[in-house]
Design an enzyme around this catalytic site. Structure first.
Site, PDB file in Angstrom:
ATOM      1  N   CYS A  27       0.809  -1.216   0.000  1.00 66.99           N
ATOM      2  CA  CYS A  27       0.000   0.000   0.000  1.00 66.99           C
ATOM      3  C   CYS A  27       0.839   1.262   0.000  1.00 66.99           C
ATOM      4  O   CYS A  27       2.023   1.253   0.323  1.00 66.99           O
ATOM      5  CB  CYS A  27      -0.890   0.052   1.247  1.00 66.99           C
ATOM      6  SG  CYS A  27      -1.999  -1.331   1.426  1.00 66.99           S
ATOM      7  N   GLY A  54       0.495   0.486  -5.107  1.00 71.53           N
ATOM      8  CA  GLY A  54      -0.729  -0.305  -5.090  1.00 71.53           C
ATOM      9  C   GLY A  54      -1.651   0.112  -6.209  1.00 71.53           C
ATOM     10  O   GLY A  54      -1.930   1.303  -6.365  1.00 71.53           O
ATOM     11  N   ASN A 129      -0.339   0.703   5.684  1.00 73.47           N
ATOM     12  CA  ASN A 129       0.610   0.026   4.807  1.00 73.47           C
ATOM     13  C   ASN A 129       1.298  -1.049   5.627  1.00 73.47           C
ATOM     14  O   ASN A 129       1.864  -0.763   6.682  1.00 73.47           O
ATOM     15  CB  ASN A 129       1.647   1.018   4.266  1.00 73.47           C
ATOM     16  CG  ASN A 129       2.750   0.326   3.480  1.00 73.47           C
ATOM     17  OD1 ASN A 129       2.551  -0.742   2.918  1.00 73.47           O
ATOM     18  ND2 ASN A 129       3.920   0.941   3.445  1.00 73.47           N
ATOM     19  N   GLY A 130       1.242  -2.297   5.164  1.00 74.84           N
ATOM     20  CA  GLY A 130       1.910  -3.389   5.859  1.00 74.84           C
ATOM     21  C   GLY A 130       0.959  -4.500   6.232  1.00 74.84           C
ATOM     22  O   GLY A 130      -0.224  -4.484   5.895  1.00 74.84           O
ATOM     23  N   TYR A 287      13.629  -2.063  -4.963  1.00 72.41           N
ATOM     24  CA  TYR A 287      12.587  -2.092  -5.989  1.00 72.41           C
ATOM     25  C   TYR A 287      11.409  -1.164  -5.742  1.00 72.41           C
ATOM     26  O   TYR A 287      10.963  -0.467  -6.646  1.00 72.41           O
ATOM     27  CB  TYR A 287      12.075  -3.535  -6.123  1.00 72.41           C
ATOM     28  CG  TYR A 287      10.904  -3.708  -7.066  1.00 72.41           C
ATOM     29  CD1 TYR A 287      11.094  -3.730  -8.444  1.00 72.41           C
ATOM     30  CD2 TYR A 287       9.608  -3.850  -6.587  1.00 72.41           C
ATOM     31  CE1 TYR A 287      10.024  -3.887  -9.315  1.00 72.41           C
ATOM     32  CE2 TYR A 287       8.529  -4.012  -7.449  1.00 72.41           C
ATOM     33  CZ  TYR A 287       8.744  -4.032  -8.812  1.00 72.41           C
ATOM     34  OH  TYR A 287       7.696  -4.179  -9.670  1.00 72.41           O
ATOM     35  N   SER A 334      12.725   0.303 -12.453  1.00 74.84           N
ATOM     36  CA  SER A 334      13.469   0.311 -11.196  1.00 74.84           C
ATOM     37  C   SER A 334      14.922  -0.125 -11.351  1.00 74.84           C
ATOM     38  O   SER A 334      15.757   0.180 -10.502  1.00 74.84           O
ATOM     39  CB  SER A 334      12.770  -0.585 -10.167  1.00 74.84           C
ATOM     40  OG  SER A 334      12.621  -1.899 -10.669  1.00 74.84           O
ATOM     41  N   ASP A 396      18.855  -6.412 -13.817  1.00 70.55           N
ATOM     42  CA  ASP A 396      17.528  -6.406 -13.202  1.00 70.55           C
ATOM     43  C   ASP A 396      17.714  -6.318 -11.694  1.00 70.55           C
ATOM     44  O   ASP A 396      18.774  -6.675 -11.162  1.00 70.55           O
ATOM     45  CB  ASP A 396      16.739  -7.659 -13.581  1.00 70.55           C
ATOM     46  CG  ASP A 396      15.224  -7.453 -13.455  1.00 70.55           C
ATOM     47  OD1 ASP A 396      14.810  -6.365 -13.010  1.00 70.55           O
ATOM     48  OD2 ASP A 396      14.468  -8.382 -13.793  1.00 70.55           O
ATOM     49  N   CYS A 512      15.562  -5.016   7.328  1.00 69.70           N
ATOM     50  CA  CYS A 512      15.027  -6.362   7.197  1.00 69.70           C
ATOM     51  C   CYS A 512      15.525  -6.962   5.889  1.00 69.70           C
ATOM     52  O   CYS A 512      15.307  -6.399   4.814  1.00 69.70           O
ATOM     53  CB  CYS A 512      13.500  -6.341   7.221  1.00 69.70           C
ATOM     54  SG  CYS A 512      12.770  -7.988   7.032  1.00 69.70           S
ATOM     55  N   CYS A 515      13.901 -11.869   3.311  1.00 70.77           N
ATOM     56  CA  CYS A 515      13.648 -12.555   2.043  1.00 70.77           C
ATOM     57  C   CYS A 515      14.923 -13.172   1.478  1.00 70.77           C
ATOM     58  O   CYS A 515      14.864 -14.092   0.660  1.00 70.77           O
ATOM     59  CB  CYS A 515      13.008 -11.613   1.034  1.00 70.77           C
ATOM     60  SG  CYS A 515      13.954 -10.114   0.716  1.00 70.77           S
TER      61      CYS A 515
END
Length: 526
Positions: A27, A54, A129-130, A287, A334, A396, A512, A515
């Site tokens: 968001c 979003g 958002n989140g 990104y 991006s 990329d 963080c 990922c």
């Protein structure tokens, strides 16, 4: 409350199947307090600037001088949902707005935000958002107390927690600061939200700072004396939205901070003591964020360019490539700054190799079978004269499922490239995100299931290399400016009635990277 749900866009078709292979931010949020201005119109342009965060639904809500809330939500892009007719009734002295991509809750009009709730102390509106990482547990606790839910988005959990009076607080008073602090004590992460109340607007960021939120100011003519100005304030997920409306960026909202904006200006509280291990999502740099936004005192474009430079040092072009027969191109949009950085460091010239159709991904028009078969060509066109006969180094920002990069390599090879060497300006994505990003599951992540060599073979490139985690973090952190240096804002904040006075550690800059590593910075109940 006037509530107009514009669901005319329910039949929108995402005609680009490759769009789903990119990670999606959940968001974008926006808020403004400015009785002198047309706040709904300003919110509209703020949301347009945040459209990249979003594209499924959007909404704007306003609070007028008679304590009435007006809200308009709809499925689709901001300029598809809003027009002069439905903006005009959104009168008020303050506004909140939202663009949504669903990661918790279905993509339906009922889950569109802002969400408006009637409380004992007036109506409140919320945009978020989140993802609440403990939403399942919190929802169960509330249901055991007899609370019912109407939507499956976790923003309703937030509204219910805010509506309940914290223990020890006078139930006959709104106590919004205490209510927000109580919510924050229950919810560790991951959220940045704006709350619209009869007492003004509150901006809230979780104690880990996982989702971004920033503050800006706008000098406007006074109603009583137009020769004088008064300073009003805005909140947004990114600074690009603040600049778009002609406001001045002040600073990022700090982890654990509650910012209150009303007629008297701005005050700030600690809602929950900031974590010793802050965890802003590093994918904001990789990104999600617009390149003209700033975070942690640095321009996103510059950070991405540094990523490209570091990538070139770690994974230089093959010896077969020279500045005479080779080019560096980036996947729009991006990846372009990283491609520029890679070219600068490697000495291989940068050029445009792909043109992106930015307006094809959502449309009312159903494509024919012939157009569907065109696949990636609906979104990207190669610049054949730049590519033909060249060895291409394709930059990329990430590979998630690999369908898009595989199709792009086929497209570029069809345009006459003699070799294609892929360089990725982030490490392999190995683990899903549960903190507000739609980033697949383990079995959908190609990096989790295959080696780099196996991925190279799958996408059909001559070579494939990634930026190391160490290289990524060095690129991100080297330019961070503590806010006590980059803005003349004191580090000490007013204490909340329920929390001690705390000094924020501005120099503890962590992010963080779950990922990439699987090391999640907060509790999860998924």
């Amino acid at each position: 409350m006037e509530n107009n749900n514009n669901d005319n866009n329910n039949n929108n078709n995402n005609i680009d199947e490759y769009e789903s292979n990119e990670p999606k931010e959940k968001c974008g949020v926006f808020a403004i307090y400015a009785p002198e201005l047309d706040v709904s119109r300003i919110a509209f342009f703020g949301l347009v600037a945040l459209q990249h965060r979003g594209q499924e639904s959007c909404g704007i809500a306003t609070y007028d001088e008679f304590q009435s809330v007006h809200v308009e939500t709809g499925m689709g892009l901001v300029n598809q949902v809003f027009n002069e007719t439905n903006l005009k009734p959104l009168k008020g002295k303050m506004a909140i707005g939202h663009t949504r991509y669903s990661t918790a809750g279905k993509s339906t009009i009922v889950n569109a935000q802002p969400v408006i709730v009637q409380t004992l102390h007036g109506q409140i509106g919320i945009v978020q958002n989140g993802n609440l990482t403990t939403a399942k547990t919190l929802r169960k606790e509330l249901m055991q107390k007899g609370v019912g839910f109407f939507i499956d988005s976790d923003v309703e959990v937030i509204t219910q927690l805010l509506s309940n009076n914290p223990e020890g607080c006078d139930p006959h008073k709104p106590n919004w600061e205490n209510r927000i602090a109580h919510f924050m004590s229950k919810a560790e992460a991951a959220y940045a939200l704006c709350l619209m109340t009869p007492n003004g607007i509150y901006g809230v960021r979780d104690s880990l700072g996982m989702r971004p939120l920033c503050l800006g100011s706008l000098d406007v003519p006074c109603k009583d004396d137009p020769t004088k100005t008064i300073t009003r304030y805005v909140l947004a997920s990114e600074s690009c939205a603040i600049g778009t409306i002609g406001a001045k960026f002040i600073r990022d909202v700090r982890p654990g901070e509650i910012v209150h904006i009303n007629e008297n200006g701005i005050t700030s509280f600690i809602g929950r003591s900031p974590s010793d291990n802050p965890a802003l999502c590093v994918f904001e740099y990789v990104y999600f964020s617009r390149p003209d936004s700033s975070m942690e005192g640095q321009l996103i474009h510059i950070v991405r360019q540094r990523m490209g430079e570091t990538l070139a040092r770690e994974s230089p072009p093959p010896q077969s490539c020279s500045n005479q027969d080779s080019i560096v191109i980036g996947v729009p949009d991006s990846s372009l700054p990283a491609a520029i950085g890679y070219a600068k460091q490697s000495g291989i010239p940068f050029t445009e190799g792909l043109t992106k159709n930015r307006y094809i991904h959502r449309t009312f028009i159903q494509p024919s079978d012939h157009l569907r078969q065109q696949g990636i060509k609906l979104k990207f066109n190669p610049l054949t004269e730049n590519i033909q006969g060249k060895k291409v180094i394709l930059i990329d920002d990430s590979i998630v499922r690999a369908n898009t990069i595989k199709a792009l390599i086929k497209l570029i090879r069809g345009a006459g490239a003699t070799e294609i060497h892929v360089r990725i300006s982030s490490p392999p994505v190995l683990h899903p995100c549960y903190m507000g990003i739609d980033m697949a599951t383990h079995d959908q992540l190609i990096g989790h299931n295959r080696t780099i060599e196996e991925i190279r073979q799958y996408i059909g490139a001559e070579s494939l290399q990634y930026l190391s985690l160490e290289g990524l973090m060095k690129s991100v952190t080297v330019g961070i400016k503590p806010q006590s240096e980059s803005q003349s804002i004191p580090c000490f904040l007013n204490s909340s009635p329920t929390t001690p006075r705390v000094k924020i550690n501005e120099n503890n800059q962590k992010h963080c990277v779950a990922c990439f590593t699987g090391d999640y910075p907060c509790s999860l109940d998924f």
